[in-house]
Motif scaffolding. Sequence first.
Motif, PDB file in Angstrom:
ATOM      1  N   MET A  89     -32.843   4.999 -16.439  1.00 54.55           N
ATOM      2  CA  MET A  89     -32.115   5.183 -17.692  1.00 54.55           C
ATOM      3  C   MET A  89     -32.476   4.031 -18.625  1.00 54.55           C
ATOM      4  SD  MET A  89     -29.783   6.613 -19.654  1.00 54.55           S
ATOM      5  CE  MET A  89     -28.683   7.662 -18.702  1.00 54.55           C
ATOM      6  N   LYS A  92     -29.302   3.982 -24.671  1.00 57.46           N
ATOM      7  CA  LYS A  92     -28.891   5.046 -25.571  1.00 57.46           C
ATOM      8  C   LYS A  92     -29.982   5.381 -26.582  1.00 57.46           C
ATOM      9  CE  LYS A  92     -23.875   4.572 -25.485  1.00 57.46           C
ATOM     10  NZ  LYS A  92     -22.668   4.396 -26.303  1.00 57.46           N
ATOM     11  N   ARG A 122     -29.392   8.432 -22.847  1.00 60.84           N
ATOM     12  CA  ARG A 122     -28.104   9.048 -23.143  1.00 60.84           C
ATOM     13  C   ARG A 122     -27.978   9.238 -24.653  1.00 60.84           C
ATOM     14  NH1 ARG A 122     -23.697   9.641 -20.071  1.00 60.84           N
ATOM     15  NH2 ARG A 122     -24.432   8.093 -18.565  1.00 60.84           N
ATOM     16  N   SER A 124     -26.399   9.846 -28.316  1.00 57.68           N
ATOM     17  CA  SER A 124     -25.155   9.497 -29.010  1.00 57.68           C
ATOM     18  C   SER A 124     -25.208  10.086 -30.410  1.00 57.68           C
ATOM     19  CB  SER A 124     -24.965   7.973 -29.069  1.00 57.68           C
ATOM     20  OG  SER A 124     -25.977   7.366 -29.844  1.00 57.68           O
ATOM     21  N   GLY A 136     -23.335  12.023 -25.620  1.00 57.00           N
ATOM     22  CA  GLY A 136     -23.118  11.693 -24.222  1.00 57.00           C
ATOM     23  C   GLY A 136     -24.019  12.425 -23.250  1.00 57.00           C
ATOM     24  N   ASP A 137     -24.758  13.428 -23.724  1.00 55.09           N
ATOM     25  CA  ASP A 137     -25.667  14.155 -22.839  1.00 55.09           C
ATOM     26  C   ASP A 137     -26.814  13.251 -22.373  1.00 55.09           C
ATOM     27  OD1 ASP A 137     -24.153  16.395 -23.132  1.00 55.09           O
ATOM     28  OD2 ASP A 137     -25.582  17.501 -24.375  1.00 55.09           O
ATOM     29  N   ILE A 138     -27.318  13.527 -21.174  1.00 56.35           N
ATOM     30  CA  ILE A 138     -28.496  12.833 -20.656  1.00 56.35           C
ATOM     31  C   ILE A 138     -29.732  13.654 -21.014  1.00 56.35           C
ATOM     32  CG2 ILE A 138     -29.657  11.905 -18.619  1.00 56.35           C
ATOM     33  CD1 ILE A 138     -27.013  10.532 -19.297  1.00 56.35           C
TER      34      ILE A 138
END
Length: 213
Positions: A89, A92, A122, A124, A136-138
């Motif tokens: 990850m 954002k 992620r 935003s 908030g979705d990946i």
Amino acid sequence: MLQLYSNIKTRRLELEMTQSELAEKMGYADKSMIAKIEKGTVDLPQSKIIAFAKALQTTPGKLMGLIENEPEIPVPTNIYPIELKRFPMLGKIACGKPKYANEDRESYIMAGTNIKADFCLRASGDSMINARILDGDIVFIRKQDMVENGEIAAVITNDNSEATLKRVFYYPEKSLLILKPENPAYEDFIFQNEELNEVHILGKAIAFQSDVR
């Protein structure tokens, strides 16, 4: 509690599963954690016992040695196991106003091995809602320097200090790049001539993971 750790090892061996494979299913970055658990040197909270039972296709009661003849719960024929792997990850990415894309390589997301991506971000903001990408979705990204017109990409702008997720339209004959949102409330990002030097495509968005809302 020692019976629990012994049963974890016994059940793992019954399934012909390696310690590394079990660590992967449990989301442990440290592969040696399973060895420590099977030796009984790590205390497991109830939530972890439940997770181990699920990974080992059994019940918490059987793992803890509390129930010897618990009836098996039939598995529906239309449910298939998902093989998982870790995706780094990177922080954002903005769906709206671009934000700094900080590379947080300590974080990982577990997702299906069928997702052919190199990393994830992620989202935003709400500028990609018409593409069903919500705050908030990946979003899973496959590294590539260019995408086809109309495809969604993760793009770094402003000398690699900011990132955004948009549909890309590139017209080399006009030295023109347009980053289009999927929300009419937002305007396009337009780069032309020398401004193209400020833009770098990180990769193509190929999948996203969303919570049930």
